[in-house]
Write an enzyme that holds these catalytic residues in place. Structure first.
Site, PDB file in Angstrom:
ATOM      1  CD  GLU A  49       3.746   7.000   0.224  1.00  0.00           C
ATOM      2  OE1 GLU A  49       4.337   7.891   0.834  1.00  0.00           O
ATOM      3  OE2 GLU A  49       2.532   6.748   0.392  1.00  0.00           O
TER       4      GLU A  49
ATOM      5  CD  GLU B  28      -3.543  12.885   6.456  1.00  0.00           C
ATOM      6  OE1 GLU B  28      -3.869  12.445   7.590  1.00  0.00           O
ATOM      7  OE2 GLU B  28      -2.615  12.389   5.787  1.00  0.00           O
TER       8      GLU B  28
END
Ligand SMILES: *[C@@H]1O[C@H](CO)[C@@H](O)[C@H](O)[C@H]1NC(C)=O
Ligand SMILES: *[C@@H]1O[C@H](CO)[C@@H](O)[C@H](O)[C@H]1NC(C)=O
Ligand SMILES: *[C@@H]1O[C@H](CO)[C@@H](O)[C@H](O)[C@H]1NC(C)=O
Length: 599
Positions: A169, A481
């Site tokens: 991350e 997404e």
């Protein structure tokens, strides 16, 4: 001594030279003043067409700019037409979200949009600012960008000895954010901070195999385990390649290249025949061997496959070894993990366990995270030579399914996880059949009409039939997404349907997720209209969701896909070419053909 030589000697004395220079300047001014007004001084400026318009700023890293010389189009300029208005609406949404963060949470990591409190959930280095810099640049929000720079300039990437930065991350959000903002603005502060962070995270690779650990302390270099336990995760290992290779290119530091290429070497050499040429999710940190039999194109696997293709694209389509790994993997994903529901012909990609006979046992779970795959498939189909047409068919069909998850839902937002199923009493399997089986049947019967799962724009809303899935994760976490896939499909196919669907998603966000007084919040249950929200606004909403929506609606192609490659957090990095001397210096050989140095 000649008089001229004497004079020359006097003139060479520093004090005399300064006096002469001052006299010359005074002469220039007095000579001009009587017959000029101040505006005439502007005659000395280059003609207007050689000036960059304001606030139009140049784009591309310094080395990149030599090749590109393409200024960023002014996103404010084309301010008419329905799509430009929609792009403006997204910019307004970004400001609503970001100003909520600035007012109540900066410089902490994220805003809790309901309670209007700050939260430091990722290292406490001002995550939302770093993750948003390139979005602000692309939206033309230069004042906000400059204010963000002042904060970034202060960041030291330190932490207390008992804390850890999650490697994956931190790389995709912080390092990717800094590198992209640098590439767009060329502000050297950003590269300096990226270099600091790149170095601070390197101890993650100090394992006996060279595969990175889940988390690392940026001060003492201690590492820690995460979801993958003692092992290294597939996505963790590959989803640092773009960032570290571009950083190696910018800084010339071999240590960056070596660290990540060692991971690729492990992948190139791995024997994954027992998992059907797919890479298992776990890898031994000790010796770099594949572990376990779980394979997935969704969570923990996803961006590993994305970064195989994108390493090839980022290096100006020279890293052919990474490209070949991508093609092999995608063919395996389409063969073994891709299914079609029986009634609605919804194509989906799931995860599976591979048993000792090599049989795939799919879970039939579909996660919102996996909806990134149509974007990658479409990008591959558009750029690779000789890949089968089915890559593009799967991209369109799967993006349709991802949209259906939004369109079926009363809130207009998609659930995070669904279990695809059909209760066909007559069929032996409760699930749909593998897509390849349908495809074969279609081909054998003469390839009439659209390939199975692929919908032409007009044959869409079929919500009157049973959904063929059940919700197992009811929430919507402001995830990007699906709109990422819409954006890539719109750019690649030119089909306006993807823009229209993106607009529907944006309208649902405005209705269901917008919070009074600044910010947007994740939604608890997508089946409720106006239902309760979660007190969370993840930074990816600013970095990805709103950026892809904005790019979907701007008519100007702000980030041409042949010159820029998005990292998995939607941070665009410029395509670059290794020169011959760099390849020698870094020891780059694998599959890369050197580019001839041009003068
Ligand atoms: C940067 O750090 C200095 C010194 O700690 C502080 O005074 C200043 O406010 C900081 N600037 C920003 C923009 O955070
Ligand atoms: C890869 O592993 C399989 C067993 O899983 C074995 O049959 C095969 O020979 C191996 N291939 C290579 C090249 O080592
Ligand atoms: C599929 O369609 C058939 C016939 O229309 C129907 O009887 C059946 O319930 C449907 N199955 C699902 C899961 O929707």
């Amino acid at each position: 001594m000649l008089a001229s030589q004497y004079l020359y000697g006097v003139v060479r004395r520093p004090l005399v030279r300064i006096i002469l220079l001052c006299l010359f300047i005074v002469f220039l001014f007095t000579a001009r003043l009587p017959h000029t007004d101040s505006s005439r001084f502007f005659d000395l400026a280059p003609p207007q067409d050689r000036l960059l318009p304001i606030p139009h700023r140049p784009m591309g890293s310094p080395r990149h700019r030599i090749k590109v010389q393409r200024p960023l189009a002014d996103p404010m300029a084309a301010n008419d037409g329905p799509w430009a208005e929609r792009a403006d609406a997204v910019r307004g949404a970004f400001l609503h979200a970001y100003q909520g963060y600035l007012t109540h949470a900066a410089p902490h990591d994220e805003l809790k949009p309901i309670s209007k409190l700050p939260v430091d959930n990722m290292n406490g280095w001002g995550l939302s600012i770093v993750d948003s810099l390139d979005t602000m640049w692309l939206m033309g929000l230069y004042d906000e960008f400059d204010a963000g720079l002042a904060v970034v300039a202060n960041v030291t990437f330190t932490m207390s000895p008992d804390k850890y930065a999650p490697f994956f991350e931190t790389v995709i959000r912080y390092l990717g954010g800094l590198l992209s903002a640098y590439a767009l603005s060329q502000d050297p502060i950003l590269l300096a901070r990226a270099d600091d962070l790149g170095t601070a995270l390197l101890p993650a690779f100090h394992t006996s195999s060279g595969l990175p650990m889940y988390a690392v302390n940026t001060v003492n270099g201690h590492v820690n385990k995460g979801w993958s336990g003692d092992a290294s995760g597939l996505a963790e290992s590959l989803t640092c390649q773009l960032e570290y290779k571009y950083l190696a290119y910018l800084t010339g530091r071999k240590v960056y290249y070596d660290a990540v290429e060692r991971v690729m070497d492990i992948m190139y050499e791995a024997n994954v025949t027992s998992t059907g040429e797919l890479f298992p999710l776990l890898w031994s940190v000790k010796d770099g061997a594949p572990l376990g039999r779980l394979v997935s194109a969704g969570p923990n696997g996803d961006s590993a496959y994305e970064y195989m293709l994108k390493q090839w694209l980022l290096t100006g389509r020279t890293d052919t070894k990474a490209r070949d790994l991508y093609i092999r993997s995608v063919d395996a994903i389409l063969d073994h993990l891709t299914y079609l529901t029986p009634n609605r012909s919804l194509l989906y990609v799931t995860d599976a366990t591979v048993d000792s006979h090599g049989t795939f046992l799919p879970s039939h779970k579909l996660e919102h995270l996996t909806c990134f795959l149509p974007a990658t498939l479409a990008l591959g189909a558009a750029t690779l030579r000789d890949v089968p047409q089915r890559h593009m068919w799967a991209a369109r069909a799967f993006a349709h399914t991802c949209w259906v998850l939004y369109a079926d839902s009363p809130s207009g937002l998609a659930p995070d996880v669904v279990l695809m199923r059909s209760s066909h009493g007559a069929t032996p399997s409760p699930f749909g059949a593998p897509w390849v089986a349908h495809l074969k049947q279609w081909e054998q019967s003469g390839s009439q009409g659209d390939p199975p799962g692929v919908r032409s724009p007009e044959s869409v809303r079929d919500t009157d039939t049973a959904p063929e899935y059940t919700l197992t994760g009811m929430n919507y976490l402001l995830r990007p997404e699906t709109v990422e896939s819409f954006y890539l499909l719109w750019r690649i196919t030119g089909d306006v349907m993807w823009r229209e669907r993106g607009w529907e998603v944006f309208e649902a966000l405005e209705r269901e997720a917008r919070v009074e007084g600044g910010g947007y919040a994740s939604v608890n249950n997508v089946h409720l209209v106006g239902g309760p929200k979660k007190d969370e606004m993840p930074s990816w909403f600013l970095a990805e969701t709103l950026k892809y929506l904005f790019l979907l609606f701007t008519d100007e192609d702000l980030v041409p896909l042949d010159r820029w490659v998005f990292n998995t957090e939607a941070h665009p990095l410029p395509v670059f070419h290794w020169s011959v001397w760099e390849m020698e210096r870094l020891g780059i050989t694998l599959g890369i053909k050197p580019e001839e140095d041009t003068p």
